[in-house]
Motif scaffolding. Structure first.
Motif, mmCIF file in Angstrom:
data_model
loop_
_atom_site.group_PDB
_atom_site.id
_atom_site.type_symbol
_atom_site.label_atom_id
_atom_site.label_comp_id
_atom_site.label_asym_id
_atom_site.label_seq_id
_atom_site.Cartn_x
_atom_site.Cartn_y
_atom_site.Cartn_z
ATOM 1 N N ARG A 98 0.835 -1.206 0.000
ATOM 2 C CA ARG A 98 0.000 0.000 0.000
ATOM 3 C C ARG A 98 0.872 1.258 0.000
ATOM 4 N NH1 ARG A 98 -5.424 -0.566 0.850
ATOM 5 N NH2 ARG A 98 -6.156 -2.658 1.432
ATOM 6 N N CYS A 102 0.982 3.898 -3.169
ATOM 7 C CA CYS A 102 0.649 5.305 -2.928
ATOM 8 C C CYS A 102 1.771 6.221 -3.398
ATOM 9 C CB CYS A 102 0.366 5.511 -1.440
ATOM 10 S SG CYS A 102 -0.002 7.230 -0.991
ATOM 11 N N GLU A 105 1.940 6.489 -7.187
ATOM 12 C CA GLU A 105 0.912 7.380 -7.706
ATOM 13 C C GLU A 105 1.271 8.838 -7.432
ATOM 14 O OE1 GLU A 105 -2.662 8.738 -9.430
ATOM 15 O OE2 GLU A 105 -1.603 6.821 -9.546
ATOM 16 N N ALA A 106 1.874 9.090 -6.274
ATOM 17 C CA ALA A 106 2.228 10.470 -5.910
ATOM 18 C C ALA A 106 3.366 11.007 -6.762
ATOM 19 C CB ALA A 106 2.615 10.536 -4.429
ATOM 20 N N TRP A 110 2.535 16.452 -12.141
ATOM 21 C CA TRP A 110 1.371 17.321 -11.983
ATOM 22 C C TRP A 110 1.610 18.575 -12.814
ATOM 23 C CZ3 TRP A 110 -2.435 15.058 -9.222
ATOM 24 C CH2 TRP A 110 -2.072 14.023 -8.361
ATOM 25 N N THR A 124 -4.971 17.212 -4.010
ATOM 26 C CA THR A 124 -5.153 15.892 -4.618
ATOM 27 C C THR A 124 -4.208 14.869 -3.989
ATOM 28 O OG1 THR A 124 -5.785 16.948 -6.707
ATOM 29 C CG2 THR A 124 -5.146 14.635 -6.792
ATOM 30 N N LEU A 125 -2.941 15.283 -3.744
ATOM 31 C CA LEU A 125 -1.990 14.399 -3.083
ATOM 32 C C LEU A 125 -2.450 14.048 -1.673
ATOM 33 C CD1 LEU A 125 1.606 15.634 -4.010
ATOM 34 C CD2 LEU A 125 0.608 13.408 -4.460
ATOM 35 N N GLU A 127 -5.436 13.981 -0.533
ATOM 36 C CA GLU A 127 -6.565 13.050 -0.595
ATOM 37 C C GLU A 127 -6.069 11.626 -0.844
ATOM 38 O OE1 GLU A 127 -9.997 16.138 -2.274
ATOM 39 O OE2 GLU A 127 -8.854 14.880 -3.671
ATOM 40 N N LEU A 128 -5.054 11.492 -1.688
ATOM 41 C CA LEU A 128 -4.448 10.179 -1.928
ATOM 42 C C LEU A 128 -3.801 9.648 -0.659
ATOM 43 C CD1 LEU A 128 -3.377 7.904 -3.838
ATOM 44 C CD2 LEU A 128 -1.431 9.398 -4.313
ATOM 45 N N ALA A 131 -6.359 8.575 2.004
ATOM 46 C CA ALA A 131 -6.952 7.268 1.703
ATOM 47 C C ALA A 131 -6.011 6.139 2.131
ATOM 48 C CB ALA A 131 -7.257 7.171 0.207
ATOM 49 N N THR A 132 -4.694 6.339 1.913
ATOM 50 C CA THR A 132 -3.717 5.331 2.332
ATOM 51 C C THR A 132 -3.648 5.235 3.849
ATOM 52 O OG1 THR A 132 -2.398 5.724 0.343
ATOM 53 C CG2 THR A 132 -1.303 4.627 2.176
ATOM 54 N N ARG A 261 4.324 12.516 2.822
ATOM 55 C CA ARG A 261 5.154 11.792 1.857
ATOM 56 C C ARG A 261 6.447 11.311 2.521
ATOM 57 N NH1 ARG A 261 5.697 12.828 -3.849
ATOM 58 N NH2 ARG A 261 4.815 14.901 -3.516
#
Length: 514
Positions: A98, A102, A105-106, A110, A124-125, A127-128, A131-132, A261
């Protein structure tokens, strides 16, 4: 948030940054002495088994193994976490996957560099990431009680306390607000020359309008104005005003995203180390090779005790199991190994160095039991082939490497010598080796020395120093090698004739008789 799965109170620091974190065109080699250690102990075989084909796991394993710990309590801290990883592999692997998914995707590009674009991409990051983090919380609720180590108990406790329902509700509310779907309210003051200063984004009133007022499209805000679609200069000026107001928000949101991050990146690194250990453990278990959790002893007094110790790298390269050795050298700062050619001396030496490194990075050890004191560093000085560039002779190259080693080694270290200083005649080589050994022992450095130089080994044996032990490769009277190392007095021959006869067979024996 901090993972703290490799240290109790700090993050892991790379020996060198992995390829994932540096430009593809850049290349950062290992320090010279680390390169020698990897070559002499054949560590790339170990790293490859830990990686299982994953380059990131390879580089994590490399950096961790080549950065040994010198604190027994931290070593035990990692051992306990590793036990949990072996017992609950599926849970740890899910956390890792996971995290990796993540971060992948990050990393996608952009668009836009304006403050508004920065806010949008950062939201947006976030929110990603949220979710993780929610998935982490679900894993915590389902499995935290199964883990026993101090590290995972603290890690799951941190997730449970910091990622509660109130946290997620609050952060998701902030993210909805930062989408500015209902507009943006910015305040400012007039400064010199009537220029706007002190721009601040204000929270919009959450007072809900009645359905009738929402339908009253003709009703406009008294403090508003419209910009014509064709008024490019007006739109540009409005965009600049908006940018000034939103810039502090953009920076704050970007910093929040970078913080999460950073947490996920360190979590990926730390879990990668333990997954590499699990990969290696499974490879050895498939061959029914024994492993144990070593007992690290505090620095100060030399300690070495092992049973069934073998070279894991050699085992990984062979189909059959490898012969293990027992050794008891507590209180011995010098371990001198002599004996028959091809009797297992070099393999035994590598097994000692490998076990020391694996112990001091918190791993299991390839043995039935292993106990040793921690060392400030592990260094090697093995024989090399002739310099192909012909810039120096073999003996000069040995002395050059010894000078470099002497400049880097510190009190409390461990140095492994394999046939060192044998490129010259035995008298000169023995004299140099004796001086080097004495200097290192005087500096509280532990020395493991494999040699064929009888003058060196026997001279030290006659002196019978209380802090030295003399081992010998076992050989049966018929010349058979058992590949076991036993305690014994150095002998004046390395039995090279046995090797010659084994290679060339009966013809060699007939030639010897004539």
């Amino acid at each position: 948030m901090k993972a703290f799965l490799l240290y109790r109170d700090r993050d892991f620091h790379w020996l060198r940054p992995p390829s994932t974190f540096r430009k593809a065109s850049s290349s950062i080699p290992l320090p010279p002495l680390a390169q020698a250690l990897v070559q002499d102990l054949e560590l790339n075989t170990l790293f490859g088994a830990m990686a299982g084909g994953d380059q990131f796991l390879f580089e994590v394993a490399e950096s961790a193994v080549l950065s040994p710990l010198d604190d027994p309590s931290t070593i035990v801290y990692r051992q306990e976490i590793l036990r949990d990883c072996l017992d609950h592999y599926d849970v740890v692997l899910e956390l890792y996957n996971r995290t990796v998914g993540c971060l992948a995707e990050a990393r996608r590009p952009w668009s836009g560099s304006s403050p508004r674009s920065l806010v949008f991409s950062s939201v947006t990051l976030l929110e990603l990431f949220v979710a993780t983090l929610r998935s982490f919380r679900a894993i915590t609720d389902a499995h935290a009680s199964e883990f026993r180590s101090e590290g995972f108990t603290r890690f799951f406790g941190m997730l449970s306390s910091e990622l509660d329902d109130d946290y997620f509700e609050e952060i998701e509310q902030h993210l909805r607000t930062l989408r500015f779907n209902t507009g943006m309210l910015i305040s400012a003051r007039l400064g010199e020359g009537n220029k706007g200063i002190d721009y601040v984004v204000r929270r919009l009133s959450e007072t809900k309008k009645s359905w009738l007022r929402r339908l009253a499209v003709w009703e406009s805000d008294p403090y508003s104005f419209d910009v014509s679609p064709r008024d490019e200069a007006g739109a540009r000026a409005l965009g600049e005003l908006q940018g000034r107001g939103i810039n502090p928000v953009a920076n704050a949101v970007a910093q929040s995203a970078d913080h999460i991050r950073s947490f996920l990146t360190m979590l990926q690194i730390e879990l990668a180390f333990y997954l590499g250990c699990v990969n290696l453990h499974r490879r050895l278990a498939e061959k029914r090779e024994p492993t144990c959790y070593p007992e690290p002893m505090a620095a100060g007094k030399p300690v070495l005790s092992a049973s069934g110790l073998y070279d894991a790298c050699l085992s990984l390269l062979r189909d059959e199991r490898v012969v293990g050795n027992d050794v008891g050298a507590d209180g011995k700062a010098l371990v001198m190994v002599t004996g028959a050619n091809q009797g297992g001396k070099s393999t035994f030496l590598r097994s000692l160095g490998l076990a020391q490194l694996m112990m001091q990075c918190g791993m299991f050890v390839p043995a039935d039991a292993f106990t040793a004191d921690v060392r400030t560093g592990v260094f090697t000085h093995f024989k090399r082939e002739e310099d192909v560039t012909m810039k120096s002779g073999k003996f000069d190259e040995e002395l050059s490497r010894m000078r470099t080693l002497a400049e880097r080694v510190s009190p409390g270290a461990l140095v492994l010598f394999n046939e060192s200083f044998a490129a010259t005649n035995e008298q000169e080589g023995s004299h140099i080796a004796r001086d080097v050994i004495k200097a290192l022992l005087d500096s509280k450095v532990k020395v493991y020395f494999v040699t064929h130089m009888y003058e060196l080994a026997h001279g030290l044996f006659v002196e019978k120093p209380p802090t030295a032990i003399f081992l010998r490769a076992e050989r049966h009277p018929d010349g058979t090698r058992t590949f076991r190392i036993v305690e014994g007095e150095p002998q004046p021959t390395s039995h090279g004739e046995d090797v010659y006869r084994r290679i060339f067979g009966r013809g060699a024996r007939r030639a010897a008789k004539t």
